[in-house]
Design a protein around this motif. Structure first.
Motif, PDB file in Angstrom:
ATOM      1  N   MET A  90     -87.143  17.989  56.390  1.00  0.00           N
ATOM      2  CA  MET A  90     -87.320  17.197  55.110  1.00  0.00           C
ATOM      3  C   MET A  90     -87.055  17.800  53.887  1.00  0.00           C
ATOM      4  O   MET A  90     -87.538  18.879  53.652  1.00  0.00           O
ATOM      5  N   VAL A 147     -87.825  17.650  49.645  1.00  0.00           N
ATOM      6  CA  VAL A 147     -88.922  17.460  48.592  1.00  0.00           C
ATOM      7  C   VAL A 147     -88.684  18.254  47.500  1.00  0.00           C
ATOM      8  O   VAL A 147     -88.147  19.292  47.398  1.00  0.00           O
ATOM      9  N   ALA A 176     -93.514  21.241  47.565  1.00  0.00           N
ATOM     10  CA  ALA A 176     -94.467  21.146  48.872  1.00  0.00           C
ATOM     11  C   ALA A 176     -95.519  21.911  48.623  1.00  0.00           C
ATOM     12  O   ALA A 176     -95.641  22.882  48.179  1.00  0.00           O
ATOM     13  N   SER A 179     -90.881  14.230  44.042  1.00  0.00           N
ATOM     14  CA  SER A 179     -91.203  13.941  45.477  1.00  0.00           C
ATOM     15  C   SER A 179     -91.882  15.093  46.022  1.00  0.00           C
ATOM     16  O   SER A 179     -91.790  16.322  45.714  1.00  0.00           O
ATOM     17  N   ALA A 185     -94.638  16.980  49.124  1.00  0.00           N
ATOM     18  CA  ALA A 185     -95.191  16.958  50.446  1.00  0.00           C
ATOM     19  C   ALA A 185     -96.363  17.720  50.385  1.00  0.00           C
ATOM     20  O   ALA A 185     -96.427  18.821  49.894  1.00  0.00           O
ATOM     21  N   LEU A 212     -99.236  19.475  52.888  1.00  0.00           N
ATOM     22  CA  LEU A 212     -98.972  20.032  53.943  1.00  0.00           C
ATOM     23  C   LEU A 212    -100.543  20.641  54.436  1.00  0.00           C
ATOM     24  O   LEU A 212    -100.936  21.595  53.759  1.00  0.00           O
ATOM     25  N   VAL A 263     -95.678  12.317  50.584  1.00  0.00           N
ATOM     26  CA  VAL A 263     -95.891  12.505  52.152  1.00  0.00           C
ATOM     27  C   VAL A 263     -96.816  13.431  52.521  1.00  0.00           C
ATOM     28  O   VAL A 263     -97.091  14.664  52.181  1.00  0.00           O
ATOM     29  N   GLN A 264     -97.894  13.194  53.309  1.00  0.00           N
ATOM     30  CA  GLN A 264     -98.786  14.117  53.682  1.00  0.00           C
ATOM     31  C   GLN A 264     -98.764  14.167  55.369  1.00  0.00           C
ATOM     32  O   GLN A 264     -98.548  13.271  56.042  1.00  0.00           O
ATOM     33  N   VAL A 290     -89.833  21.854  56.186  1.00  0.00           N
ATOM     34  CA  VAL A 290     -89.879  21.143  55.005  1.00  0.00           C
ATOM     35  C   VAL A 290     -89.243  22.222  53.919  1.00  0.00           C
ATOM     36  O   VAL A 290     -89.505  23.231  53.765  1.00  0.00           O
TER      37      VAL A 290
END
Length: 412
Positions: free
Chosen positions: A5, A7, A10, A31, A33, A35, A129-130, A155
């Protein structure tokens, strides 16, 4: 996740500080993520565990309000007064919100409730995004990106933000420099009921073993954090509730009503840790991933929240200007902007703990005289109250506005 992915940012760690960063970036075009490195333990907390509370400073409450979180915490217990004292000697300092023309200096709330409130405020957004990844398995740092490997896949991001409390496996994989020490103390935490209602007063009472804090938690309960030597901690663990209450009532601060009941108890080791990331590694640290503090004065989350919103504002401003959001120029600016706030808070908490934990009689007498003198100096008391409330920050550390322009502003 079978494929990598990609992004922009992160965030490693889904605690309150990591969530705050994600929320502060929610209105950007970046964007993100998020985590979660500890999904299982959070779900497995036993029902008998004591409530973990945090003291939100007034400044932090205003930051959360700007993020749209305040409505979920509007019934948090206010701290209107702070009383500082030491065992066995006279001399008490009282700070109150009236010194600043405010209605409260801070609020006490459960840690899990803060996390849930921030998570609830996160809008449904295509830029976030989680993922529940568990601890890191590997980390690869490249010239233009960093790749995070976990059991769920890979990621890849321009910037990795460590917000895992220093416990998600990032430090050894990234080769972070560490400064720290063990305090040789344990914190006993519990929720207790006293004969008199808390009335908005937070007590910071210093014993030879360290501070004993009573934070107003509900209308009839305090949340306590009691610093103990290893031998004291071991002895308290053998006592039933009646024995624990007997020992606690022997060490109460002046003016506090007798403790009549206790909830579940837990003990946690105390220490200090600061992790440092080089600005050329596409890695930024926030919250306990950057610094883990002694709980005296309750500054840990407040410092971490300022880390998060400062970094968010810088990232949005850099993205608007077309800069590399993970490059050494931006990360150097971030480190410089947060340095003095962290240094002051670390110096204050470590210094306060060491100063008041000494049983050297001349120093005890000097502390008593100092407290008595401070009580008669309203100007200095006002400065201390402003710092405790998170309103008086170092000039280079005022939290930037949460807008793409990145303009700085004080929290007043």
């Amino acid at each position: 996740m079978a494929e990598t992915m990609q992004v922009d940012v992160a965030i490693l760690g889904a605690g309150p500080v990591g969530l705050s960063l994600a929320l502060a970036l929610a209105d950007s075009h970046l964007s993100v993520a998020l985590l979660d490195t500890f999904p299982a333990p959070r779900a497995a907390v036993p029902a008998s565990a004591p409530e973990r509370t945090i003291a939100l400073s007034l400044g932090s409450s205003r930051i959360l309000a700007s993020l749209g979180v305040a409505a979920y915490l509007d019934d948090a217990a206010p701290i209107t007064h702070i009383q500082v004292s030491q065992a066995g000697l006279s001399g008490v300092v009282r700070l109150d919100a009236g010194l600043l023309g405010e209605s409260f200096l801070g609020q006490v709330v459960e840690l899990d409730r803060v996390r849930a409130a921030i998570a609830h405020a996160l809008p449904a957004s295509t830029n976030l995004v989680q993922m529940a990844t568990g601890p890191l398995q590997a980390l690869q740092q490249h010239g233009d990106a960093v790749a995070v490997h976990s059991a769920k896949g890979v990621v890849r991001a321009q910037l990795l933000v460590g917000a895992d409390g220093g416990q998600g496996g990032l430090a050894p994989l990234a080769g972070l420099a560490r400064l720290g020490w063990d305090h040789n103390r344990y914190a006993c935490i519990a929720s207790v009921k006293t004969a008199r209602a808390p009335a908005g007063i937070a007590y910071e009472h210093f014993l030879p073993s360290g501070p004993l804090a009573f934070l107003p938690f509900t209308e009839d309960r305090f949340s306590i954090v009691w610093s103990l030597t290893p031998s004291e901690a071991a002895r308290l663990q053998t006592l039933d509730d009646a024995g624990f209450l007997d020992q606690l009532n022997r060490h109460l601060p002046p003016g506090l009503g007798r403790v009549v009941a206790t909830g579940p108890r837990a003990q946690l080791p105390l220490g200090f840790q600061r992790l440092l990331a080089r600005p050329d590694r596409r890695l930024a640290l926030i919250g306990n991933a950057a610094q883990t503090l002694h709980p005296v004065a309750g500054q840990g989350f407040n410092l971490g929240l300022r880390d998060a919103v400062t970094l968010a504002a810088m990232l949005k401003a850099a993205a608007e200007r077309g800069e590399d959001i993970g490059g050494p120029l931006l990360l150097s600016r971030y480190l410089a902007s947060r340095r003095w706030d962290a240094v002051q808070v670390i110096g204050f908490t470590e210094g306060l703990n060491r100063l008041f934990s000494s049983d050297f009689l001349p120093l005890q007498l000097a502390r008593a005289a100092g407290l008595a003198a401070l009580e008669r100096l309203p100007g200095l008391k006002r400065q201390l109250a402003a710092r405790a409330a998170g309103l008086a920050l170092p000039a280079a550390s005022h939290t930037p506005a949460l807008t793409p322009s990145g303009d700085r502003h004080a929290l007043r």
